[in-house]
Design an enzyme around this catalytic site. Structure first.
Site, short mmCIF file in Angstrom:
data_model
loop_
_atom_site.label_atom_id
_atom_site.label_comp_id
_atom_site.label_asym_id
_atom_site.label_seq_id
_atom_site.Cartn_x
_atom_site.Cartn_y
_atom_site.Cartn_z
N TYR A 151 0.81 -1.22 0.00
CA TYR A 151 0.00 0.00 0.00
C TYR A 151 0.85 1.28 0.00
O TYR A 151 0.30 2.38 -0.04
CB TYR A 151 -0.93 0.03 1.22
CG TYR A 151 -1.96 -1.08 1.21
CD1 TYR A 151 -2.97 -1.12 0.26
CD2 TYR A 151 -1.92 -2.09 2.17
CE1 TYR A 151 -3.92 -2.14 0.25
CE2 TYR A 151 -2.86 -3.12 2.18
CZ TYR A 151 -3.85 -3.13 1.22
OH TYR A 151 -4.78 -4.15 1.22
N HIS B 148 -4.67 6.21 -1.14
CA HIS B 148 -5.32 6.07 0.17
C HIS B 148 -4.34 6.28 1.32
O HIS B 148 -4.76 6.47 2.46
CB HIS B 148 -5.94 4.67 0.26
CG HIS B 148 -7.23 4.61 1.01
ND1 HIS B 148 -8.09 5.67 1.16
CD2 HIS B 148 -7.82 3.56 1.66
CE1 HIS B 148 -9.15 5.29 1.86
NE2 HIS B 148 -9.01 4.02 2.18
N TYR C 141 -4.89 -1.11 10.06
CA TYR C 141 -5.65 -1.02 8.81
C TYR C 141 -6.68 0.10 8.96
O TYR C 141 -7.13 0.45 10.05
CB TYR C 141 -6.29 -2.34 8.38
CG TYR C 141 -5.27 -3.30 7.84
CD1 TYR C 141 -4.85 -3.23 6.53
CD2 TYR C 141 -4.67 -4.23 8.69
CE1 TYR C 141 -3.87 -4.09 6.04
CE2 TYR C 141 -3.68 -5.09 8.21
CZ TYR C 141 -3.29 -5.01 6.89
OH TYR C 141 -2.31 -5.83 6.42
N ASN D 18 -9.85 0.69 8.36
CA ASN D 18 -11.20 0.65 8.96
C ASN D 18 -11.19 0.41 10.46
O ASN D 18 -12.26 0.34 11.07
CB ASN D 18 -12.07 -0.39 8.24
CG ASN D 18 -11.54 -1.79 8.36
OD1 ASN D 18 -10.45 -2.00 8.88
ND2 ASN D 18 -12.30 -2.76 7.87
N ASP E 105 -7.00 11.17 2.79
CA ASP E 105 -7.27 11.42 1.38
C ASP E 105 -8.74 11.74 1.14
O ASP E 105 -9.62 11.29 1.88
CB ASP E 105 -6.89 10.19 0.56
CG ASP E 105 -7.66 8.95 1.01
OD1 ASP E 105 -7.45 8.50 2.16
OD2 ASP E 105 -8.50 8.43 0.24
N ASN F 267 -13.68 5.34 5.53
CA ASN F 267 -13.74 4.31 6.57
C ASN F 267 -12.84 4.58 7.76
O ASN F 267 -13.19 4.26 8.90
CB ASN F 267 -13.40 2.93 5.98
CG ASN F 267 -14.51 2.41 5.09
OD1 ASN F 267 -15.68 2.74 5.27
ND2 ASN F 267 -14.15 1.58 4.12
#
Length: 203
Positions: free
Chosen positions: A25, A30, A76, A78, A103, A124
């Site tokens: 990632y 994101h 993570y 969420n 973002d 999220n």
């Protein structure tokens, strides 16, 4: 008639960048919140280190006369609220002491937007933080990532990497974010809002 009791300045004590922790990632749209925190740590010479209690990479130090913490949750996106809440509880911080960087597809690349409060707007990470703090009254800095030009799928867009052509704009966005946050520390978030919310690196 002058106001004898001016509102206290809103100055963050904890700046959180949102993202996902795995290497795959890195430098995705994101994860631009992580990139802002990395850039702040580099500029301020803070050393981010993994902190298991806080479920994230954390650093603290003094900037412009204020003690500031930097956090990149490793929970993570969420579940970001778990990490944020653990730091807030440990330092006994109220929500207005928090500033979250993340973002936003509704802003074009090169734009940023500071706000003192608001809803999650479908993000999220922000949903998780609002839920864990039971409040949406905390400052946030949104960096524009724009929408897919071909009208492609949202998930693949936000989890995709910036194109080489976007690189200079992304770097200028990070520089602008640092400028705005340093002004926020010096003169309060509302002052930074008035000077930076209309700015763009695309001109």
């Amino acid at each position: 008639m002058t106001d004898t009791n001016p509102k206290p300045l809103i100055i963050p004590r904890l700046i959180v960048g949102l993202g996902n922790p795995e290497v795959k990632y890195n430098q995705t749209r994101h994860n631009i919140g992580f990139e802002v925190v990395d850039a702040l740590a580099y500029s301020w010479q803070f050393k981010l280190q993994e902190n298991r209690r806080f479920q994230g990479f954390f650093a603290e130090g003094e900037v412009l006369g204020h003690k500031i913490g930097l956090l990149k949750p490793t929970t993570y996106m969420n579940r970001s609220g778990q990490s944020v809440r653990s730091v807030m509880d440990w330092y006994k911080l109220s929500p207005e002491c928090l500033l979250v960087v993340y973002d936003d597809m509704d802003l074009e690349l090169g734009r940023l937007r500071l706000r003192l409060s608001g809803s999650a707007g479908g993000h999220n990470g922000m949903k998780s933080i609002i839920s864990h703090l039971n409040s949406q009254d905390f400052p946030r800095l949104r960096l524009g990532i724009g929408r897919s030009k071909g009208g492609g799928e949202t998930v693949s867009h936000v989890l995709g990497k910036f194109s080489p052509e976007d690189g200079p704009i992304v770097q200028k966005s990070l520089d602008l974010a640092i400028e705005s946050l340093e002004l926020g520390l010096k003169s309060g978030i509302e002052k930074a809002m008035s000077l930076y919310n209309g700015r763009t690196v695309i001109s």
